[in-house]
Design a protein around this motif. Structure first.
Motif, short mmCIF file in Angstrom:
data_model
loop_
_atom_site.label_atom_id
_atom_site.label_comp_id
_atom_site.label_asym_id
_atom_site.label_seq_id
_atom_site.Cartn_x
_atom_site.Cartn_y
_atom_site.Cartn_z
N PHE A 195 14.15 -20.38 24.81
CA PHE A 195 14.77 -19.35 25.66
C PHE A 195 13.85 -18.15 25.84
O PHE A 195 13.96 -17.43 26.84
CB PHE A 195 16.10 -18.89 25.06
CG PHE A 195 16.77 -17.81 25.86
CD1 PHE A 195 17.39 -18.11 27.07
CD2 PHE A 195 16.77 -16.49 25.42
CE1 PHE A 195 18.01 -17.12 27.81
CE2 PHE A 195 17.38 -15.50 26.17
CZ PHE A 195 18.00 -15.81 27.36
N ASP A 196 12.93 -17.92 24.89
CA ASP A 196 12.00 -16.80 25.03
C ASP A 196 11.18 -16.94 26.31
O ASP A 196 10.98 -15.97 27.05
CB ASP A 196 11.07 -16.72 23.82
CG ASP A 196 11.83 -16.45 22.54
OD1 ASP A 196 12.98 -15.98 22.62
OD2 ASP A 196 11.28 -16.71 21.46
N ALA A 197 10.69 -18.16 26.57
CA ALA A 197 9.90 -18.40 27.77
C ALA A 197 10.78 -18.30 29.02
O ALA A 197 10.38 -17.72 30.04
CB ALA A 197 9.23 -19.76 27.70
N TRP A 198 11.99 -18.85 28.94
CA TRP A 198 12.89 -18.79 30.09
C TRP A 198 13.30 -17.36 30.40
O TRP A 198 13.45 -16.98 31.57
CB TRP A 198 14.14 -19.64 29.83
CG TRP A 198 13.90 -21.10 29.97
CD1 TRP A 198 13.86 -22.03 28.98
CD2 TRP A 198 13.65 -21.82 31.19
NE1 TRP A 198 13.60 -23.28 29.49
CE2 TRP A 198 13.47 -23.17 30.84
CE3 TRP A 198 13.57 -21.45 32.52
CZ2 TRP A 198 13.21 -24.16 31.79
CZ3 TRP A 198 13.30 -22.43 33.48
CH2 TRP A 198 13.14 -23.76 33.10
N PHE A 199 13.48 -16.56 29.37
CA PHE A 199 13.87 -15.17 29.59
C PHE A 199 12.77 -14.40 30.32
O PHE A 199 13.05 -13.57 31.19
CB PHE A 199 14.17 -14.50 28.24
CG PHE A 199 14.65 -13.09 28.37
CD1 PHE A 199 15.80 -12.79 29.08
CD2 PHE A 199 13.96 -12.05 27.77
CE1 PHE A 199 16.26 -11.48 29.19
CE2 PHE A 199 14.40 -10.75 27.87
CZ PHE A 199 15.55 -10.46 28.58
N GLY A 200 11.52 -14.69 30.00
CA GLY A 200 10.42 -14.07 30.72
C GLY A 200 10.41 -14.46 32.19
O GLY A 200 10.12 -13.63 33.07
N LEU A 201 10.76 -15.70 32.49
CA LEU A 201 10.80 -16.14 33.88
C LEU A 201 11.97 -15.52 34.64
O LEU A 201 11.86 -15.23 35.84
CB LEU A 201 10.90 -17.68 33.93
CG LEU A 201 9.71 -18.44 33.33
CD1 LEU A 201 9.91 -19.94 33.49
CD2 LEU A 201 8.40 -18.00 33.96
N ILE A 202 13.09 -15.32 33.95
CA ILE A 202 14.22 -14.62 34.58
C ILE A 202 13.82 -13.19 34.94
O ILE A 202 14.12 -12.69 36.03
CB ILE A 202 15.44 -14.64 33.64
CG1 ILE A 202 15.95 -16.06 33.47
CG2 ILE A 202 16.55 -13.74 34.18
CD1 ILE A 202 17.02 -16.21 32.40
N LYS A 203 13.13 -12.53 34.02
CA LYS A 203 12.62 -11.19 34.30
C LYS A 203 11.68 -11.21 35.50
O LYS A 203 11.75 -10.34 36.38
CB LYS A 203 11.87 -10.64 33.09
CG LYS A 203 12.71 -10.11 31.97
CD LYS A 203 11.81 -9.47 30.92
CE LYS A 203 12.59 -8.89 29.78
NZ LYS A 203 11.69 -8.25 28.79
#
Length: 256
Positions: A195-203
């Protein structure tokens, strides 16, 4: 004296007017999505400008951001924390914060300022008025391709920033400090969550949409000749930077 007293009120009125006009522009953007296929070539050109041509500056900033994070982490942990923690700090810092934030701020200056200057110049030289007189929808032709390109390409740029940010941290830890590659990777894998990587993409998606839409708004409603273009460019950078910081806090509060 009266002007000084009334200035806060006139400023507040102007801010609310800008917000209302910006919301109306967003509604026009969403309404013009049905015509996206007519200007697909323009969208591709904007994707090349926003995405491909931004790769060098993204690589440079993310690489050194990761290296600085690694050096500072090792300095803080040198006496009482195992060295493999450096990898975990670099990984979490880059994926969650440094890559999206620094990339967004850098691209605000490169992409946002350029878009505002282009559209502002077209507005003050009456090119947009000429498009309207020829029955072209300026929102579909000028604004929608830029917003779509920014929203789509920013996540790809963040992926590149993630890769080179972690690589920079690994290089600094391996070359400048007594942290082996095994220890660095161990630390990175210990605290890594997908989720850390996905959260960066959401940002990145939120930042890309915000930067391009704000730049298009400032450029599209520019007035006052060359001075107005310069003002629109400056306001774009300032407002976009503040918006990025605000969105970063809101998304972190809601999703972490």
């Amino acid at each position: 004296m009266l002007r000084v007293i009334l200035y806060p009120f006139t400023l507040a009125i102007r801010i609310f007017e800008d917000i209302g006009r910006y919301v109306l522009l967003l509604l026009n953007i969403f309404r013009s999505i049905r015509n996206w296929h007519q200007y697909f070539g323009v969208t591709i050109d904007q994707m090349i400008f926003i995405g491909a041509k931004s790769i060098p500056i993204v690589i440079l900033t993310s690489l050194f951001s990761g290296m600085v994070t690694s050096v500072q982490s090792a300095y803080q942990f040198s006496s009482w924390v195992p060295s493999w923690y450096v990898g975990s700090v670099v990984g979490e810092s880059v994926l969650l914060e440094l890559a999206p934030m620094i990339t967004g701020l850098v691209l605000t200056g490169r992409v946002g300022a350029t878009i505002a200057a282009e559209l502002g110049t077209m507005r003050v030289t009456e090119q947009i008025d000429a498009l309207e007189s020829l029955s072209f929808d300026p929102v579909s032709y000028l604004i929608l391709p830029r917003v779509v390109a920014g929203t789509v390409m920013f996540p790809f740029l963040i992926i590149i920033a993630d890769i080179f940010g972690v690589t920079g941290g690994w290089l600094a830890a391996s070359v400048s400090m007594d942290v082996s590659s095994y220890e660095f990777i161990k630390g990175f894998r210990t605290w890594f969550h997908p989720f850390d990587a996905w959260f960066g993409l959401i940002k990145a998606t939120a930042f890309g949409f915000s930067i391009t839409s704000i730049a298009c708004y400032q450029g599209f409603y520019t007035k006052g000749g060359a001075m107005g273009v310069g003002k629109a460019t400056t306001v774009t950078v300032v407002v976009s930077c503040v918006t990025i910081v605000f969105l970063d806090y809101v998304l972190a509060t809601l999703m972490l």
